[in-house]
Design a protein around this motif. Structure first.
Motif, PDB file in Angstrom:
ATOM      1  N   UNK A 190     -35.146  75.445  -1.196  1.00  7.39           N
ATOM      2  CA  UNK A 190     -36.081  74.992  -0.158  1.00  7.39           C
ATOM      3  C   UNK A 190     -37.235  74.230  -0.800  1.00  7.39           C
ATOM      4  N   UNK A 191     -37.801  74.782  -1.855  1.00  5.83           N
ATOM      5  CA  UNK A 191     -38.937  74.116  -2.498  1.00  5.83           C
ATOM      6  C   UNK A 191     -38.531  72.775  -3.111  1.00  5.83           C
ATOM      7  N   UNK A 192     -37.314  72.700  -3.640  1.00  4.44           N
ATOM      8  CA  UNK A 192     -36.840  71.443  -4.242  1.00  4.44           C
ATOM      9  C   UNK A 192     -36.576  70.363  -3.184  1.00  4.44           C
ATOM     10  N   UNK A 243     -35.358  77.966   5.587  1.00  2.00           N
ATOM     11  CA  UNK A 243     -34.201  78.625   4.974  1.00  2.00           C
ATOM     12  C   UNK A 243     -32.925  78.211   5.694  1.00  2.00           C
ATOM     13  N   UNK A 244     -32.948  78.217   7.012  1.00  2.00           N
ATOM     14  CA  UNK A 244     -31.758  77.873   7.793  1.00  2.00           C
ATOM     15  C   UNK A 244     -31.326  76.428   7.549  1.00  2.00           C
ATOM     16  N   UNK A 245     -32.279  75.503   7.587  1.00  2.00           N
ATOM     17  CA  UNK A 245     -31.938  74.097   7.384  1.00  2.00           C
ATOM     18  C   UNK A 245     -31.418  73.879   5.970  1.00  2.00           C
ATOM     19  N   UNK A 249     -27.811  75.063   5.867  1.00  2.00           N
ATOM     20  CA  UNK A 249     -26.904  74.190   6.610  1.00  2.00           C
ATOM     21  C   UNK A 249     -26.652  72.864   5.901  1.00  2.00           C
ATOM     22  N   UNK A 250     -27.675  72.326   5.269  1.00  2.00           N
ATOM     23  CA  UNK A 250     -27.544  70.993   4.702  1.00  2.00           C
ATOM     24  C   UNK A 250     -27.172  70.962   3.228  1.00  2.00           C
ATOM     25  N   UNK A 251     -27.543  71.979   2.464  1.00  2.00           N
ATOM     26  CA  UNK A 251     -27.406  71.878   1.016  1.00  2.00           C
ATOM     27  C   UNK A 251     -26.520  72.919   0.357  1.00  2.00           C
TER      28      UNK A 251
END
Length: 130
Positions: free
Chosen positions: A55-57, A88-90, A93-95
């Motif tokens: 998330x931070x990256x 967290x959810x995004x 889902x994306x990465x």
């Protein structure tokens, strides 16, 4: 494994909430202190730490997606706890590559349709799943 993933998501959300309120000067030291106060050893939360780091990256891109999909809602008005959960959810889902491709696309379309659009009011979303 299921329990560790669940616990990992919980600590990721907790850390990201805390981080959003008070960004530390030394994130590595802050993470060390954070995990020292958890019930399980740090390696139990390896999945959560991956989520936090991810998330931070990818924070700008994740927040960009949230901004784009939060129709008629100012980003700065999103409650910090909700924002931590959304981030967290995004990210997942994306990465995350360990989520099957069909599942990622289903989750993406579900995620997109969950937000009110100009043709769907927020009140109609209260009882609708999309």
């Amino acid at each position: 494994m299921f329990v560790q993933r669940r616990d990992g998501r919980v600590v990721a959300m907790q850390y990201l909430y805390s981080w959003s309120l008070n960004r530390p000067a030394d994130p590595a030291d802050d993470l060390r202190l954070f995990f020292e106060h958890q019930e399980q050893p740090r390696d139990h939360y390896a999945f959560g730490e991956e989520l936090i780091q991810g998330v931070l990256a990818h924070l700008e891109e994740i927040d960009g997606h949230i901004r784009t999909l939060a129709h008629n809602w100012e980003f700065d008005r999103i409650a910090r706890i909700d924002l931590a959960i959304l981030r967290v959810a995004v990210f997942e889902m994306l990465f995350r590559k360990d989520i099957p491709r069909w599942s990622r696309s289903t989750r993406r379309s579900t995620f997109r349709s969950s937000f009110p659009t100009p043709t769907r009011s927020a009140s109609s979303m209260a009882f609708s799943t999309g």
